[in-house]
Design a protein around this motif. Structure first.
Motif, PDB file in Angstrom:
ATOM      1  N   VAL A 192      41.433  20.824  46.487  1.00 60.47           N
ATOM      2  CA  VAL A 192      41.450  22.303  46.657  1.00 60.47           C
ATOM      3  C   VAL A 192      42.043  23.169  45.417  1.00 60.47           C
ATOM      4  CG1 VAL A 192      41.570  24.421  47.987  1.00 60.47           C
ATOM      5  CG2 VAL A 192      41.623  22.133  49.230  1.00 60.47           C
ATOM      6  N   THR A 193      40.860  23.713  44.681  1.00 59.86           N
ATOM      7  CA  THR A 193      41.324  24.543  43.566  1.00 59.86           C
ATOM      8  C   THR A 193      41.638  25.982  43.770  1.00 59.86           C
ATOM      9  OG1 THR A 193      40.326  22.747  42.365  1.00 59.86           O
ATOM     10  CG2 THR A 193      40.890  24.970  41.131  1.00 59.86           C
ATOM     11  N   LEU A 194      42.710  26.545  43.461  1.00 65.68           N
ATOM     12  CA  LEU A 194      42.767  28.275  42.950  1.00 65.68           C
ATOM     13  C   LEU A 194      42.138  28.288  41.834  1.00 65.68           C
ATOM     14  CD1 LEU A 194      43.607  30.588  44.353  1.00 65.68           C
ATOM     15  CD2 LEU A 194      46.135  30.452  43.334  1.00 65.68           C
ATOM     16  N   ALA A 195      40.960  28.574  41.702  1.00 64.82           N
ATOM     17  CA  ALA A 195      40.291  28.433  40.373  1.00 64.82           C
ATOM     18  C   ALA A 195      40.386  29.706  39.508  1.00 64.82           C
ATOM     19  CB  ALA A 195      38.710  28.382  40.725  1.00 64.82           C
ATOM     20  N   ASP A 196      40.303  30.767  39.873  1.00 60.82           N
ATOM     21  CA  ASP A 196      40.713  31.924  38.961  1.00 60.82           C
ATOM     22  C   ASP A 196      40.942  33.351  39.701  1.00 60.82           C
ATOM     23  OD1 ASP A 196      38.020  32.969  39.833  1.00 60.82           O
ATOM     24  OD2 ASP A 196      37.154  31.116  38.602  1.00 60.82           O
ATOM     25  N   GLU A 197      41.256  34.336  38.917  1.00 56.60           N
ATOM     26  CA  GLU A 197      41.668  35.624  39.466  1.00 56.60           C
ATOM     27  C   GLU A 197      40.786  36.692  38.789  1.00 56.60           C
ATOM     28  OE1 GLU A 197      45.703  36.704  39.312  1.00 56.60           O
ATOM     29  OE2 GLU A 197      46.039  35.621  37.168  1.00 56.60           O
ATOM     30  N   ALA A 198      40.594  37.768  39.368  1.00 59.77           N
ATOM     31  CA  ALA A 198      40.020  38.963  38.757  1.00 59.77           C
ATOM     32  C   ALA A 198      41.015  40.121  39.289  1.00 59.77           C
ATOM     33  CB  ALA A 198      38.688  39.157  39.113  1.00 59.77           C
ATOM     34  N   GLN A 199      41.296  41.018  38.213  1.00 60.24           N
ATOM     35  CA  GLN A 199      42.124  41.980  38.591  1.00 60.24           C
ATOM     36  C   GLN A 199      41.324  43.384  38.003  1.00 60.24           C
ATOM     37  OE1 GLN A 199      45.627  43.111  35.968  1.00 60.24           O
ATOM     38  NE2 GLN A 199      46.741  43.467  37.862  1.00 60.24           N
ATOM     39  N   PHE A 200      41.241  44.392  39.000  1.00 59.19           N
ATOM     40  CA  PHE A 200      40.501  45.867  39.220  1.00 59.19           C
ATOM     41  C   PHE A 200      41.983  46.655  38.898  1.00 59.19           C
ATOM     42  CE2 PHE A 200      37.212  43.173  40.926  1.00 59.19           C
ATOM     43  CZ  PHE A 200      36.232  43.796  40.286  1.00 59.19           C
ATOM     44  N   LEU A 201      42.051  47.020  37.550  1.00 59.11           N
ATOM     45  CA  LEU A 201      43.237  47.793  37.236  1.00 59.11           C
ATOM     46  C   LEU A 201      43.091  49.125  38.031  1.00 59.11           C
ATOM     47  CD1 LEU A 201      43.336  46.944  33.521  1.00 59.11           C
ATOM     48  CD2 LEU A 201      45.135  46.400  35.215  1.00 59.11           C
ATOM     49  N   ASP A 202      42.071  49.902  38.064  1.00 61.30           N
ATOM     50  CA  ASP A 202      41.830  51.057  38.519  1.00 61.30           C
ATOM     51  C   ASP A 202      42.005  51.278  40.472  1.00 61.30           C
ATOM     52  OD1 ASP A 202      39.322  49.810  38.686  1.00 61.30           O
ATOM     53  OD2 ASP A 202      38.190  51.599  38.741  1.00 61.30           O
ATOM     54  N   ARG A 203      41.951  49.936  40.989  1.00 60.43           N
ATOM     55  CA  ARG A 203      42.029  49.720  42.335  1.00 60.43           C
ATOM     56  C   ARG A 203      43.325  49.105  42.800  1.00 60.43           C
ATOM     57  NH1 ARG A 203      36.122  47.518  43.585  1.00 60.43           N
ATOM     58  NH2 ARG A 203      34.916  48.755  41.812  1.00 60.43           N
TER      59      ARG A 203
END
Length: 292
Positions: A192-203
Motif C-alpha cells: 500500500v503506497t501513500l503516493a503523494d500529497e497536494a496542498q491548497f494554500l488558500d484553503r
C-alpha cells in the motif's frame, strides 16, 4: 465513486476525531506563493518573441553562475534584485533551450520554451526547495477551519489530476503545491503506497493519495474510513475521503485509489506524514473468513 465526510466521533475500525467548525473565507496573496525550484528538477518557463519574461528568485542566495544551452534566448541577471530577464530571439517561436542556474552547491534547471500563444508567461516567481515553508505556508494561519460539508473533495481531486498532467494549468494555480511521497506499507501481502500529497494554500487543505493493488487470490475488505493519517506519533483527523470506485471490497487484481483530506490544522506538507492501516486480520474477519 464514494465520498465520505465525517462528523465529530469515532470510527469502528480506525478511531478518528473530526473537527467541525466555521467555513473558510480567507485568501492568500498569489505573490506570496511562488513556485518551487528543486535541484536537478527541470521547470518549464514559457516566453514569447517580442516580450521579456522576468524570473524572480525569492531567496537570500544569489545566482553564482548561469549556463545557456542555445542562443534562442538572451538573459540579463540583476544581482541586486535577484532576478533574470529572459528575451527570446525574434524568430525563435517553437524552439526551446535550458538555463542552468548554480546557486550555492546546487544546480537548478529552467527549460525555456518559446511560444506564440496563451502559454506565454511574463512573470514567474520562485523559491528554493527548503526555503519554502516560511514563505508560502505563512498564510495558513489566516484560513479558518471548514465544515465537512464545505469540503468539495471531488473538485479538488479534479484540479490535482489536471495539474499533474498539464504543466501550463499547473503554473496557473499559484495556491497549489504538489509533492511526491512514495511511502510504502505492507498490508495483507500487498504493498500500500501513500503516493503523494497536494496542498491548497488558500484553503489550508491537504489531499493525500493512497494506492494499492490486491495481488492476492482473495477479495479483501478495506473501507475508506479505515485509512488514517499520522504526523509522527500524532493522529490527524481526516475531514473527507474520496474513493475511486464503489464498495469496500477489493477483488484480486483490482486497483484501489483513495484520497484523504485534512483541513484547518495549519499543518505543513513537509511534515513527517504516515499512513495508518487496520490490522491484517481485520480484512479477512470482516469478509467472514476468519473464525470458523
Amino acid at each position: 465513486m464514494n465520498v465520505v465526510r465525517h462528523a465529530r466521533g469515532w470510527s469502528r475500525w480506525v478511531p478518528m476525531l473530526v473537527w467541525v467548525s466555521a467555513g473558510w473565507a480567507a485568501t492568500v496573496d498569489p505573490a506570496a506563493a511562488p513556485s518551487e525550484l528543486r535541484p536537478g528538477t527541470p521547470v518549464e518557463v514559457y516566453v514569447a518573441p517580442g516580450h521579456a519574461t522576468t524570473i524572480q528568485l525569492r531567496s537570500e542566495q544569489k545566482i553564482a553562475a548561469i549556463s545557456l544551452a542555445s542562443p534562442v534566448v538572451t538573459y540579463q541577471y540583476d544581482k541586486v534584485l535577484n532576478q533574470l530577464e529572459i528575451t527570446p530571439a525574434a524568430h525563435a517561436a517553437g524552439t526551446e533551450t535550458n538555463l542552468n542556474l548554480r546557486i550555492g552547491p546546487h544546480v537548478y534547471i529552467l527549460v525555456v520554451k518559446v511560444v506564440n500563444d496563451v502559454r506565454a508567461q511574463y512573470l514567474r516567481s520562485f523559491v528554493l526547495a527548503g526555503e519554502t515553508i516560511a514563505e508560502d505556508e505563512a498564510g495558513l494561519a489566516q484560513v479558518p477551519p471548514a465544515k465537512p460539508a464545505e469540503i468539495d473533495l471531488i473538485e479538488a481531486v479534479k484540479t490535482i489530476e489536471r495539474a499533474r498532467a498539464d504543466p501550463v494549468f499547473r503554473s496557473a494555480q499559484p495556491m497549489l503545491r504538489l509533492e511526491a511521497l512514495d511511502l510504502r506499507y505492507q498490508w495483507n501481502g500487498c504493498l500500500v503506497t501513500l503516493a503523494d500529497e497536494a496542498q491548497f494554500l488558500d484553503r489550508d487543505l491537504l489531499v493525500f493519495r493512497v494506492q494499492w493493488i490486491n495481488r492476492t487470490d482473495t477479495a479483501l475488505y478495506l473501507d475508506p474510513v479505515q485509512y488514517g493519517l499520522f504526523v509522527g506519533e500524532r493522529r490527524i483527523p481526516v475531514i473527507a475521503r474520496y474513493k475511486i470506485g464503489v464498495g469496500p471490497v477489493i477483488y484480486p487484481g483490482q486497483l484501489e485509489t483513495v484520497f484523504l483530506a485534512v483541513q484547518g490544522y495549519r499543518l505543513s506538507r513537509h511534515n513527517d506524514w504516515r499512513l495508518a492501516l487496520p490490522p491484517d486480520a481485520a480484512a479477512v474477519e470482516r469478509m467472514g473468513w476468519g473464525r470458523r
